[in-house]
Scaffold this motif. Structure first.
Motif, PDB file in Angstrom:
ATOM      1  N   VAL A  73      53.501  45.914   4.601  1.00 31.87           N
ATOM      2  CA  VAL A  73      52.156  46.448   4.331  1.00 31.87           C
ATOM      3  C   VAL A  73      51.572  45.811   3.074  1.00 31.87           C
ATOM      4  N   GLU A  74      52.400  45.683   2.034  1.00 30.43           N
ATOM      5  CA  GLU A  74      51.941  45.060   0.791  1.00 30.43           C
ATOM      6  C   GLU A  74      51.502  43.616   1.040  1.00 30.43           C
ATOM      7  N   ALA A  75      52.299  42.872   1.808  1.00 31.92           N
ATOM      8  CA  ALA A  75      51.945  41.479   2.108  1.00 31.92           C
ATOM      9  C   ALA A  75      50.649  41.401   2.914  1.00 31.92           C
ATOM     10  N   ALA A  76      50.467  42.315   3.856  1.00 32.77           N
ATOM     11  CA  ALA A  76      49.248  42.305   4.662  1.00 32.77           C
ATOM     12  C   ALA A  76      48.014  42.576   3.798  1.00 32.77           C
ATOM     13  N   LEU A  77      48.114  43.526   2.867  1.00 28.05           N
ATOM     14  CA  LEU A  77      46.987  43.812   1.979  1.00 28.05           C
ATOM     15  C   LEU A  77      46.688  42.627   1.063  1.00 28.05           C
ATOM     16  N   ASP A  78      47.732  42.004   0.531  1.00 27.86           N
ATOM     17  CA  ASP A  78      47.525  40.844  -0.338  1.00 27.86           C
ATOM     18  C   ASP A  78      46.894  39.682   0.430  1.00 27.86           C
ATOM     19  N   LEU A  79      47.334  39.469   1.676  1.00 25.04           N
ATOM     20  CA  LEU A  79      46.742  38.401   2.490  1.00 25.04           C
ATOM     21  C   LEU A  79      45.273  38.690   2.793  1.00 25.04           C
ATOM     22  N   ARG A  80      44.975  39.950   3.044  1.00 20.71           N
ATOM     23  CA  ARG A  80      43.577  40.316   3.321  1.00 20.71           C
ATOM     24  C   ARG A  80      42.693  40.011   2.117  1.00 20.71           C
ATOM     25  N   VAL A  81      43.169  40.378   0.928  1.00 19.78           N
ATOM     26  CA  VAL A  81      42.394  40.092  -0.286  1.00 19.78           C
ATOM     27  C   VAL A  81      42.291  38.592  -0.510  1.00 19.78           C
ATOM     28  N   VAL A  91      49.255  31.013   2.120  1.00 19.29           N
ATOM     29  CA  VAL A  91      50.189  32.108   1.854  1.00 19.29           C
ATOM     30  C   VAL A  91      51.041  31.739   0.651  1.00 19.29           C
ATOM     31  N   PRO A  92      50.966  32.500  -0.440  1.00 20.66           N
ATOM     32  CA  PRO A  92      51.762  32.168  -1.625  1.00 20.66           C
ATOM     33  C   PRO A  92      53.248  32.395  -1.381  1.00 20.66           C
ATOM     34  N   LEU A  93      54.061  31.645  -2.104  1.00 16.59           N
ATOM     35  CA  LEU A  93      55.505  31.707  -1.908  1.00 16.59           C
ATOM     36  C   LEU A  93      56.078  33.067  -2.287  1.00 16.59           C
ATOM     37  N   ASN A  94      55.574  33.665  -3.369  1.00 16.87           N
ATOM     38  CA  ASN A  94      56.140  34.942  -3.812  1.00 16.87           C
ATOM     39  C   ASN A  94      55.938  36.044  -2.783  1.00 16.87           C
ATOM     40  N   MET A  95      54.846  35.968  -2.014  1.00 20.41           N
ATOM     41  CA  MET A  95      54.608  36.956  -0.968  1.00 20.41           C
ATOM     42  C   MET A  95      55.648  36.827   0.147  1.00 20.41           C
TER      43      MET A  95
END
Length: 345
Positions: A73-81, A91-95
């Motif tokens: 869920v956290e990764a999906a929200l970060d990708l959306r932003v 897509v950043p490596l840390n994600m």
């Protein structure tokens, strides 16, 4: 009460006070950095203790699926932003590493011979599972409302606590658990038999406080958190990310809470909702420190532990009432000695 009983109660009070001191420091750290009164801190304590008990029994626990689900869920929200911003793509490596780490925990929990692992490996696995919940909690629930009024942050904190208690019941069940002690040796000091587990708790608590002091005094990340705690706006103007500060403070709080749960699990039976009362006593210590002074908060937490121990002897029925009543004179004293500033409409 004779000297031997007083020494036994003093030992229990110092042991409990060491745990309360760590939790008081965690509450103080998170509050000064993010303005969030971390009521769900107790859930990290109970989750740490119960996860350690599950590992020692050789039973994989579904908490790893909670960590993996929140990571997705956290990764999906970060990708959306990220994809909404025209200047940032990809897509950043840390994600990716966060999601891979979460599902690696799932594999380890179900493939390792948990009951046969050394005690140190069991502790490390427990911390590896529980600690990521702290930054995930901040990202999902508090980061989107970081600039909201303090009352809103408090209401959200209460809601997260209630939800986490329900999740704890679902994951661990209503039964309590107690883990194996780090050591079963005992030491005689005059008429007093000192439990080695109590020594472990006090020693690890002091070591962690020293490590935290060195972290805040000598590392760039620790100084960044100190700067944010002193002046959030000024630190942001100097280039310190408030998102980093929030996640780092929640990471330290979840680590301290989970480690505290691992340390007290051999001493007392922990249930899915036991952490709230434990963290609440740490909160009393933080209030004694005025939610501003780390040394006073630690000393106040030790005072809470001693008062609880001796109250259990003189008036065991009212020991919780006596402990929480301690907060009233300190609040009254601070009310009479602090300057009041009326908030603008």
């Amino acid at each position: 009460m004779d000297l031997q009983i007083a020494m036994i109660l003093g030992q229990d009070g110092v042991t409990n006070g060491a745990i309360y001191a760590l939790l008081a420091l965690s509450i103080l750290l998170v509050f000064t950095v993010t303005r969030v009164l971390l009521i769900p801190l107790g859930e990290f304590v109970s989750f740490g203790a119960l996860t350690m008990a599950a590992v020692q029994s050789g039973t994989p626990n579904s908490i790893v699926w909670l960590v993996a689900g929140l990571a997705v869920v956290e990764a999906a929200l970060d990708l959306r932003v990220r994809f909404r911003s025209p200047s940032r793509r990809g897509v950043p490596l840390n994600m990716v590493l966060k999601v891979v780490y979460a599902f690696a925990l799932v594999v380890l929990m179900y493939q390792l011979p948990l009951a046969d692992l050394p005690m140190a490996a069991q502790v490390l696995l427990t911390l590896a599972v529980v600690v990521p919940l702290g930054p995930q909690m901040y990202r999902l629930f508090f980061q989107p409302i970081a600039n909201a009024p303090s009352l809103v942050l408090l209401i959200v904190s209460i809601a997260v606590h209630v939800a986490m208690v329900g999740v704890g019941l679902l994951l661990f069940g209503p039964s309590g658990a107690q883990t194996k002690p780090f050591s079963e040796a005992g030491f005689e000091l005059g008429p007093l038999m000192i439990n080695s587990q109590s020594l472990w708790v006090v020693a690890l608590s002091l070591a962690l406080i020293i490590v935290l002091y060195q972290f805040f005094e000598r590392t760039i990340y620790g100084k960044a958190l100190r700067a944010t705690a002193i002046n959030r706006v000024g630190s942001q103007l100097m280039g310190i990310s408030p998102v980093f500060a929030g996640r780092a403070s929640f990471l330290l709080a979840s680590f301290i809470g989970a480690l505290s749960g691992v340390m007290i699990a051999p001493i007392t039976t922990i249930y899915f909702d036991s952490g709230f009362i434990i963290s609440l006593k740490g909160f009393v210590g933080a209030i004694i420190g005025g939610l501003a002074s780390y040394p006073l908060a630690a000393l106040g937490a030790v005072l809470v532990g001693l008062l609880e121990a001796f109250s259990s002897f003189w008036a065991s029925t009212y020991k919780e009432v006596i402990v929480f009543t301690l907060i009233i004179p300190f609040l009254l004293w601070r009310s009479l000695t602090s300057r009041h500033v009326e908030e603008e409409e």
